[in-house]
Each structure stands twice: as C-alpha cells, then as structure tokens.
Design a protein around this motif. Structure first.
Motif, PDB file in Angstrom:
ATOM      1  N   ASP A  76       0.898  -1.157   0.148  1.00 16.59           N
ATOM      2  CA  ASP A  76      -0.105   0.002   0.084  1.00 16.59           C
ATOM      3  C   ASP A  76       1.009   1.199   0.021  1.00 16.59           C
ATOM      4  OD1 ASP A  76      -2.081  -1.626   0.099  1.00 16.59           O
ATOM      5  OD2 ASP A  76      -2.842  -1.272   2.204  1.00 16.59           O
ATOM      6  N   ARG A  77       1.894   1.283   0.809  1.00 15.49           N
ATOM      7  CA  ARG A  77       2.713   2.534   0.830  1.00 15.49           C
ATOM      8  C   ARG A  77       3.531   2.598  -0.689  1.00 15.49           C
ATOM      9  NH1 ARG A  77       8.021   3.966   2.079  1.00 15.49           N
ATOM     10  NH2 ARG A  77       8.166   5.899   3.600  1.00 15.49           N
ATOM     11  N   ALA A  78       3.942   1.604  -1.274  1.00 12.98           N
ATOM     12  CA  ALA A  78       4.426   1.771  -2.579  1.00 12.98           C
ATOM     13  C   ALA A  78       3.619   2.329  -3.661  1.00 12.98           C
ATOM     14  CB  ALA A  78       5.046   0.381  -3.023  1.00 12.98           C
ATOM     15  N   ASN A  79       2.420   1.846  -3.302  1.00  7.11           N
ATOM     16  CA  ASN A  79       1.329   2.134  -4.319  1.00  7.11           C
ATOM     17  C   ASN A  79       0.974   3.807  -3.983  1.00  7.11           C
ATOM     18  OD1 ASN A  79       1.042  -0.095  -5.774  1.00  7.11           O
ATOM     19  ND2 ASN A  79      -0.762  -0.605  -4.406  1.00  7.11           N
ATOM     20  N   ALA A  80       0.804   4.208  -2.543  1.00  5.46           N
ATOM     21  CA  ALA A  80       0.691   5.481  -2.291  1.00  5.46           C
ATOM     22  C   ALA A  80       2.011   6.316  -2.733  1.00  5.46           C
ATOM     23  CB  ALA A  80       0.254   5.531  -0.659  1.00  5.46           C
ATOM     24  N   ARG A  81       3.105   5.901  -2.724  1.00  4.37           N
ATOM     25  CA  ARG A  81       4.190   6.787  -3.230  1.00  4.37           C
ATOM     26  C   ARG A  81       4.197   6.969  -4.770  1.00  4.37           C
ATOM     27  NH1 ARG A  81      10.556   4.444  -2.901  1.00  4.37           N
ATOM     28  NH2 ARG A  81      10.982   5.423  -4.804  1.00  4.37           N
ATOM     29  N   GLU A  82       4.008   6.055  -5.575  1.00  5.20           N
ATOM     30  CA  GLU A  82       3.742   6.242  -6.961  1.00  5.20           C
ATOM     31  C   GLU A  82       2.699   7.137  -7.274  1.00  5.20           C
ATOM     32  OE1 GLU A  82       3.296   2.347  -8.770  1.00  5.20           O
ATOM     33  OE2 GLU A  82       5.150   1.546  -7.985  1.00  5.20           O
ATOM     34  N   ASN A  83       1.540   6.855  -6.479  1.00  2.00           N
ATOM     35  CA  ASN A  83       0.413   7.865  -6.812  1.00  2.00           C
ATOM     36  C   ASN A  83       0.755   9.142  -6.460  1.00  2.00           C
ATOM     37  OD1 ASN A  83      -1.151   6.093  -8.127  1.00  2.00           O
ATOM     38  ND2 ASN A  83      -2.286   5.602  -5.943  1.00  2.00           N
ATOM     39  N   TYR A  84       1.510   9.524  -5.406  1.00  2.00           N
ATOM     40  CA  TYR A  84       1.769  10.813  -4.625  1.00  2.00           C
ATOM     41  C   TYR A  84       2.652  11.401  -5.756  1.00  2.00           C
ATOM     42  CZ  TYR A  84       2.719  14.474  -1.648  1.00  2.00           C
ATOM     43  OH  TYR A  84       2.722  15.982  -1.226  1.00  2.00           O
ATOM     44  N   ILE A  85       3.832  10.806  -6.013  1.00  2.00           N
ATOM     45  CA  ILE A  85       4.589  11.417  -7.184  1.00  2.00           C
ATOM     46  C   ILE A  85       4.224  11.692  -8.330  1.00  2.00           C
ATOM     47  CG2 ILE A  85       6.617  10.717  -8.279  1.00  2.00           C
ATOM     48  CD1 ILE A  85       7.878   9.066  -6.109  1.00  2.00           C
ATOM     49  N   ARG A  86       3.441  11.173  -8.986  1.00  2.10           N
ATOM     50  CA  ARG A  86       2.650  11.274  -9.994  1.00  2.10           C
ATOM     51  C   ARG A  86       1.620  12.530  -9.961  1.00  2.10           C
ATOM     52  NH1 ARG A  86      -2.522  10.047 -11.681  1.00  2.10           N
ATOM     53  NH2 ARG A  86      -2.532   8.305 -10.009  1.00  2.10           N
ATOM     54  N   LEU A  87       0.925  12.514  -8.922  1.00  2.00           N
ATOM     55  CA  LEU A  87      -0.139  13.663  -8.725  1.00  2.00           C
ATOM     56  C   LEU A  87       0.647  14.812  -8.236  1.00  2.00           C
ATOM     57  CD1 LEU A  87      -2.928  11.631  -6.878  1.00  2.00           C
ATOM     58  CD2 LEU A  87      -2.791  12.662  -9.146  1.00  2.00           C
ATOM     59  N   TYR A  88       1.964  14.830  -7.458  1.00  2.00           N
ATOM     60  CA  TYR A  88       2.194  15.982  -7.165  1.00  2.00           C
ATOM     61  C   TYR A  88       3.075  16.775  -8.456  1.00  2.00           C
ATOM     62  CZ  TYR A  88       5.689  19.082  -4.637  1.00  2.00           C
ATOM     63  OH  TYR A  88       6.186  20.298  -4.107  1.00  2.00           O
ATOM     64  N   LYS A  89       3.613  15.788  -9.260  1.00  2.00           N
ATOM     65  CA  LYS A  89       4.188  16.409 -10.600  1.00  2.00           C
ATOM     66  C   LYS A  89       3.062  17.019 -11.424  1.00  2.00           C
ATOM     67  CE  LYS A  89       8.026  13.067 -11.536  1.00  2.00           C
ATOM     68  NZ  LYS A  89       8.312  11.991 -12.340  1.00  2.00           N
ATOM     69  N   LYS A  90       1.993  16.409 -11.465  1.00  2.00           N
ATOM     70  CA  LYS A  90       0.942  17.039 -12.269  1.00  2.00           C
ATOM     71  C   LYS A  90       0.553  18.637 -11.451  1.00  2.00           C
ATOM     72  CE  LYS A  90      -3.614  16.137 -14.057  1.00  2.00           C
ATOM     73  NZ  LYS A  90      -4.824  15.079 -14.247  1.00  2.00           N
ATOM     74  N   LYS A  91       0.343  18.377 -10.217  1.00  2.00           N
ATOM     75  CA  LYS A  91       0.159  19.611  -9.532  1.00  2.00           C
ATOM     76  C   LYS A  91       0.882  20.914  -9.729  1.00  2.00           C
ATOM     77  CE  LYS A  91      -0.689  21.328  -4.666  1.00  2.00           C
ATOM     78  NZ  LYS A  91      -0.610  21.027  -3.241  1.00  2.00           N
ATOM     79  N   MET A  92       2.318  20.253  -9.580  1.00  2.58           N
ATOM     80  CA  MET A  92       3.331  21.461  -9.990  1.00  2.58           C
ATOM     81  C   MET A  92       3.253  21.814 -11.223  1.00  2.58           C
ATOM     82  SD  MET A  92       4.825  22.132  -7.066  1.00  2.58           S
ATOM     83  CE  MET A  92       3.165  22.316  -6.330  1.00  2.58           C
ATOM     84  N   LEU A  93       3.152  21.096 -12.265  1.00  2.00           N
ATOM     85  CA  LEU A  93       3.277  21.278 -13.946  1.00  2.00           C
ATOM     86  C   LEU A  93       1.937  22.020 -14.270  1.00  2.00           C
ATOM     87  CD1 LEU A  93       4.712  18.139 -15.168  1.00  2.00           C
ATOM     88  CD2 LEU A  93       6.104  20.462 -14.900  1.00  2.00           C
TER      89      LEU A  93
END
Length: 149
Positions: A97-114
């Motif tokens: 679950d933590r690995a999935n959350a990490r992948e999701n968070y990185i993807r969404l954080y990049k989208k938020k910043m861009l």
C-alpha cells in the motif's frame, strides 16, 4: 513562482489582506553550529512530544504514588501499542500500500506542480488528501524530493 492574492477591501478583517504562495525550485539556508544544534534539539523534542501525545489517551489521572496499578497498566498499554504499530508497518499489505501511495503521490504531485492544483480532477485531489492524512510528513517530503528529480 509566486502567486499573490491581495484583498481590495481594506475594511474586511475576516480574512488576511494578502495571501502569498511561493514555490521555489531550490532554497539555500546558511546556519551556524548553534542554529543547527537548536534545530536538531527542536526536532528531537517534537518527536518525543508526538509520541507522548499519541499515548496521552491511556494516561491515568491519579499520580503514580496514589494509583501504581493504573500506571503499570499505562506503561503496558504504551508498549503494546508501540509494538503493534511497528508490526503493522512490517507486513506485506502495508508495504504494498505504501509503495502504491508513493507512486500515486509522485505522479499527482508532478501534475500539481506542472499544471496547477485547479487543473486536477476531484478524485485526484481526494487521493492526495488521503495520502496527506495517512502518511507521515517526512515521507511526503521524501516523495516530493523524488518527484522534483
């Protein structure tokens, strides 16, 4: 990137007159030895306070001399709770679950910043909000660092 929201109404005291959001690519801070040690002591105090606050719900009202049995129960409960928490973090379900959350968070954080937060879909905002609630601050900082590399 700096965004400023300045209130035109100077007589409205129900909200701040200016709200400034700043996003930096890099931030450099120069500290001397004393300042560095103070930050380390503050971080240590914060961790101890956080742990103490976590167990305050089990703390007896009476002093240890008046009710030693309640205090032994309190100590036992703290140890059991701490061991249960450590055990929970080392099972395969939590790790996955933590690995999935990490992948999701990185993807969404990049989208938020861009693209900006206003371009994100509501389910994506909800996923980020849930990750912010569930995972520790230091994990989020590490994931943001990975997203920025």
């Amino acid at each position: 990137r700096i965004l400023a929201d300045v209130s035109k109404n100077k007589d409205d005291f129900s909200r701040p007159q200016a709200i400034i959001n700043a996003v930096f690519e890099e931030l450099k801070i120069a500290l001397d030895v004393t300042q560095y040690q103070t930050i380390g002591e503050w971080a240590k105090w914060l961790m101890l306070w956080k742990k103490k606050r976590k167990f305050s719900k089990f703390r007896p009202d009476a002093s240890p001399s008046k009710d030693p049995l309640a205090w032994w129960g309190y100590i036992f409960q703290m140890i059991v709770e701490d061991a249960t928490e450590r055990k929970r973090k080392w099972n395969w379900q939590y790790i996955g679950d933590r690995a999935n959350a990490r992948e999701n968070y990185i993807r969404l954080y990049k989208k938020k910043m861009l693209q900006g937060e206003d371009k994100m879909m509501i389910p994506e905002k909800m996923i980020m909000h849930n990750i912010h609630k569930f995972y520790p601050y230091f994990d989020l900082l590490e994931w943001r660092r990975l997203a920025n590399t």
